[in-house]
Scaffold this active site. Structure first.
Site, PDB file in Angstrom:
ATOM      1  CE  LYS A  10       5.283   1.227  -3.511  1.00  0.00           C
ATOM      2  NZ  LYS A  10       5.830  -0.097  -3.820  1.00  0.00           N
ATOM      3  CG  PHE A  36       8.515   0.924   3.829  1.00  0.00           C
ATOM      4  CD1 PHE A  36       9.344  -0.017   4.404  1.00  0.00           C
ATOM      5  CD2 PHE A  36       8.649   1.185   2.473  1.00  0.00           C
ATOM      6  CE1 PHE A  36      10.293  -0.695   3.647  1.00  0.00           C
ATOM      7  CE2 PHE A  36       9.589   0.517   1.707  1.00  0.00           C
ATOM      8  CZ  PHE A  36      10.412  -0.423   2.296  1.00  0.00           C
ATOM      9  CG  ASP A  76       6.855   8.115   1.063  1.00  0.00           C
ATOM     10  OD1 ASP A  76       6.392   7.898  -0.077  1.00  0.00           O
ATOM     11  OD2 ASP A  76       7.593   7.306   1.656  1.00  0.00           O
TER      12      ASP A  76
END
Length: 406
Positions: free
Chosen positions: A255, A141, A226
């Site tokens: 995040k 993702f 990532d």
């Protein structure tokens, strides 16, 4: 004239918000540390961390003070100008990592979009316009833009939006032979999460990560990590790549970078950055002083021995409680992840019950996550109090008991 105050409830969501989410039935209105309260005043212990975002808990005093101070000083300038908080944050990220250059944006998807564009642009400028293949992994993702959702290896998120960006190949995660079978001199990058988050909280193996680095070197491709979810202390190190001793060419962070305030970063080297020029890529809000000031404070707190060393101690407490539940209910096939990104995979006889457990946990006053259909995910504050872990896991065990008994 005072502005009208509109009364809202969970039902308001169904009438006014685009139906792309299925939020919990309660509406949080206040948070402090690892505790949250809803509209009715019910208290919850937060093991979700806003999906690994609120790494310092809710309303950390230092972040609140920075928000107030910078909010009274300078919010936004656009990238027609630079600003001091952005320059300080970039300097600190560079000092703490492999990187020489930083690009700021607003979300993980934007940071990944920039990373993938940079990888292709670098290959085009330094090698060949035909060197554009990106190798990525099933169940990955990387965001919700059309490019990032295509690189992510989950068709359920990318199908139905028309033609997808081309020259993206997906292979099984942690399968080095599968990568060897598809990599070639047309490959510009391998894109990988050191710990697959949405894919089930699955860490990369040491052999896999080292093998990817070696293959990239052999084929003049870039290794893009990532670390939107795994970074900023989540694994017990500032970034998860440090566990492997493998240096990326490009890394993305978001995040927890802002501790709850929207901000993201793409980090890279001087050599790769040197292909870019003004106008090639950009953003209006990215690197604004308000976001960067808060992120700088979050980084200053997280990147300390006290916080990073405390992550593994808290993990042990979580894992111990999960193991006790497993011994009682024969519940989990695996408890995995790194640091405070924890996945507890349900055994086949409990398949399909993850969402039921999540809802039962909310009813007991504890907020948890799922990763896929059969993995319970925990991503709490990195500084959550041990007493909150104990009480939260007691509530979670009660919820599990009700679902399994039912």
């Amino acid at each position: 004239m005072a502005a009208e105050k509109i009364a809202v409830t969970r039902e308001t969501f169904d009438n006014v918000i685009l139906p792309v989410y299925a939020p919990a039935q309660f509406v949080p209105v206040k948070g402090k540390g690892s505790r949250v309260w809803d509209q009715q005043g019910k208290e919850y212990i937060d093991f979700s961390g806003g999906i690994a975002v609120t790494a310092l808990g809710h309303c950390h005093p230092a972040l609140v003070e920075t928000l107030k101070s910078q909010g009274e000083t300078l919010w936004h300038t656009s990238n027609v100008f630079t600003n001091e908080p952005a320059l300080r944050l970039a300097s600190k990220l560079i000092k703490a990592t492999f990187a020489d250059r930083v690009f700021f944006a607003n979300s993980g998807a934007e940071a990944n979009e920039a990373a993938f564009k940079l990888a292709r642009y670098y290959a085009c400028k330094r090698h060949s316009p035909f060197k554009s293949k990106i190798i990525a992994f099933h169940n990955a993702f990387h965001g919700r833009t059309l490019f990032t959702v295509t690189v992510g290896g989950q068709p359920k998120y990318s199908d139905g939006f028309g033609p997808k960006p081309a020259d993206i190949v997906h292979v099984p995660f942690n399968d080095l032979d599968a990568v060897k079978a598809v990599i070639d001199d047309h490959t510009c990058a391998i894109v990988v999460e050191p710990i697959q988050g949405e894919g089930g909280v699955v860490p990369a193996t040491q052999e896999f990560m080292q093998g990817l680095r070696d293959l990239c070197d052999q084929h003049q491709a870039l290794l893009v990590l990532d670390e939107v979810q795994s970074g900023m202390g989540r694994s017990g190190k500032l970034f998860a790549y440090e566990h492997y001793g493998v240096q990326p060419d490009i890394l993305t962070s978001a995040k927890a970078l802002g501790g709850g305030f929207p901000v993201s970063a793409m980090l890279t080297t001087n050599e790769i950055a040197s292909t870019m020029a003004p106008g090639v890529h950009g953003t209006t809000y990215g690197g604004n002083p308000l976001a960067c000031a808060i992120a700088e404070t979050a980084l200053d707190i997280i990147n300390t021995p006290e916080v990073l060393e405390g992550v593994d101690l808290r993990r042990q407490q979580f894992v111990g409680a999960l193991q006790a539940m497993d011994a009682k209910y024969d519940l989990f096939s695996d408890i995995r992840g790194k640091g405070l990104l924890i996945g507890a995979a349900l055994k086949p006889q409990h398949a399909g019950k993850a969402r039921d457990i999540l809802n039962a946990a909310a009813a007991e006053g504890v907020m948890v996550l799922v990763a896929g259909t059969d993995v319970m995910r925990f991503a709490p504050s990195l500084i959550i109090e041990p007493a909150d872990i104990e009480e939260g896991m007691r509530r979670f065990a009660t919820a599990v008991g009700k679902v399994i008994a039912g």
